[in-house]
Design an enzyme around this catalytic site. Structure first.
Site, PDB file in Angstrom:
ATOM      1  N   LYS A 231       0.816  -1.213   0.000  1.00 24.23           N
ATOM      2  CA  LYS A 231       0.000   0.000   0.000  1.00 24.23           C
ATOM      3  C   LYS A 231       0.858   1.275   0.000  1.00 24.23           C
ATOM      4  O   LYS A 231       2.047   1.256   0.290  1.00 24.23           O
ATOM      5  CB  LYS A 231      -0.947  -0.005   1.210  1.00 24.23           C
ATOM      6  CG  LYS A 231      -2.113  -0.965   1.030  1.00 24.23           C
ATOM      7  CD  LYS A 231      -3.139  -0.837   2.143  1.00 24.23           C
ATOM      8  CE  LYS A 231      -4.348  -1.726   1.865  1.00 24.23           C
ATOM      9  NZ  LYS A 231      -5.354  -1.625   2.940  1.00 24.23           N
ATOM     10  N   ARG A 265      -3.285 -10.336   5.247  1.00 26.01           N
ATOM     11  CA  ARG A 265      -3.914 -10.324   3.921  1.00 26.01           C
ATOM     12  C   ARG A 265      -2.897  -9.736   2.934  1.00 26.01           C
ATOM     13  O   ARG A 265      -2.515  -8.575   3.058  1.00 26.01           O
ATOM     14  CB  ARG A 265      -5.192  -9.488   3.937  1.00 26.01           C
ATOM     15  CG  ARG A 265      -5.933  -9.432   2.601  1.00 26.01           C
ATOM     16  CD  ARG A 265      -7.187  -8.568   2.729  1.00 26.01           C
ATOM     17  NE  ARG A 265      -7.920  -8.505   1.475  1.00 26.01           N
ATOM     18  CZ  ARG A 265      -7.705  -7.609   0.506  1.00 26.01           C
ATOM     19  NH1 ARG A 265      -6.745  -6.687   0.662  1.00 26.01           N
ATOM     20  NH2 ARG A 265      -8.413  -7.616  -0.603  1.00 26.01           N
TER      21      ARG A 265
END
Length: 284
Positions: A231, A265
């Site tokens: 991210k 995740r």
């Protein structure tokens, strides 16, 4: 109970009649049935591509596969419920048929999509909106009796970047979890996993503050999922790109493990599984 916290957490999960022990952290592999997810290598828009990715992730040690057909990156184009369902169901049904051992999570905020996916072979609902974008979601999860990943977000993928002001980000997320879990529990949902929503309606400094205090979410007594793979909070800090952010992802995943996370995740399953193994070897 995890070894790095004194709070008693729920560390089992009933998914599709299988009891998953989360006292040993597990890895969830991301499969995006989308043309525009922020990390290009995660895009697997066809059934064949998705099946190959599912096989690789399971071979690499994934316990869960998280399948999504709606891109939730900031500013993503909105698509209809029908288009999301049409993208998603063939992949869900194909994975369920070819890999019956796979435990599938469905990344959707729409109750109708969630129900169709569960009927097609999925086991867990992963809702980025915490039920805020579909008033039927909580009741649907309760009726289906499937585990629910409760994530914190404000607004929608199209507006969340304009909703990043907090007086105390940890307190707001913590109180949000308390309120939402109370509602889910009242409806009879038995398995709830918490996801702080790194990067969703949050500046990088908010995400790092949440990471620094992740262990405090253990006070809620529920499993915690960390989703920070590649991210902007990583590549923005390091001055590289999502494609170059694997090393930073592994470093931050390892920190999350020390804070008591139960599920990682990720886009890169092998590396995350290795991080878990090394971290567990240190828990003497």
């Amino acid at each position: 109970m995890t070894k790095n916290t004194f709070f008693r957490k729920k560390v089992t999960l009933n998914a599709g009649g299988r009891l998953i022990d989360l006292s040993s952290p597990k890895v969830m592999g991301i499969i995006n049935i989308t043309p525009d997810s922020f990390f290009a290598d995660s895009r697997k828009p066809g059934v064949d591509e998705a099946l190959k990715q599912a096989e690789k992730m399971l071979t690499d040690g994934a316990t869960f596969l998280d399948v999504g057909a709606y891109s939730s990156r900031p500013g993503a184009v909105d698509i209809s419920t029908q288009e999301e369902t049409d993208r998603l169901l063939p992949v869900v049904e194909a994975i369920a048929a070819q890999f019956p051992e796979a435990i599938m999570s469905i990344d959707t905020f729409r109750a109708k999509v969630a129900e169709a996916a569960v009927k097609g072979g999925a086991h867990i609902i992963n809702d980025i909106s915490g039920g805020m974008l579909d008033g039927d979601m909580f009741a649907t999860v309760a009726r289906l009796q499937v585990p629910y990943i409760l994530m914190h977000m404000k607004g929608t993928p199209q507006t969340m970047n304009q909703l990043t002001e907090y007086d105390d980000v940890f307190r707001e997320v913590f109180d949000y979890f308390l309120s939402k879990y109370s509602e889910l529990k009242r409806l009879g949902v038995h398995d709830v996993i918490l996801d702080p929503g790194f990067g969703f309606a949050k500046k990088a400094e908010h995400s790092y503050e949440l990471m620094s205090r992740m262990n405090e979410f253990n006070m809620l007594g529920l499993p915690v999922l960390t989703g920070i793979s590649r991210k902007r909070m990583i590549y923005g800090l390091l001055g590289n790109t999502a494609e170059e952010a694997l090393n930073g992802t592994t470093a931050l995943n390892t920190i999350a493990l020390t804070k008591g996370t139960n599920i990682l995740r990720v886009h890169d399953v092998k590396e995350a599984v290795e991080a878990v193994k090394i971290w567990e070897a240190c828990q003497i």
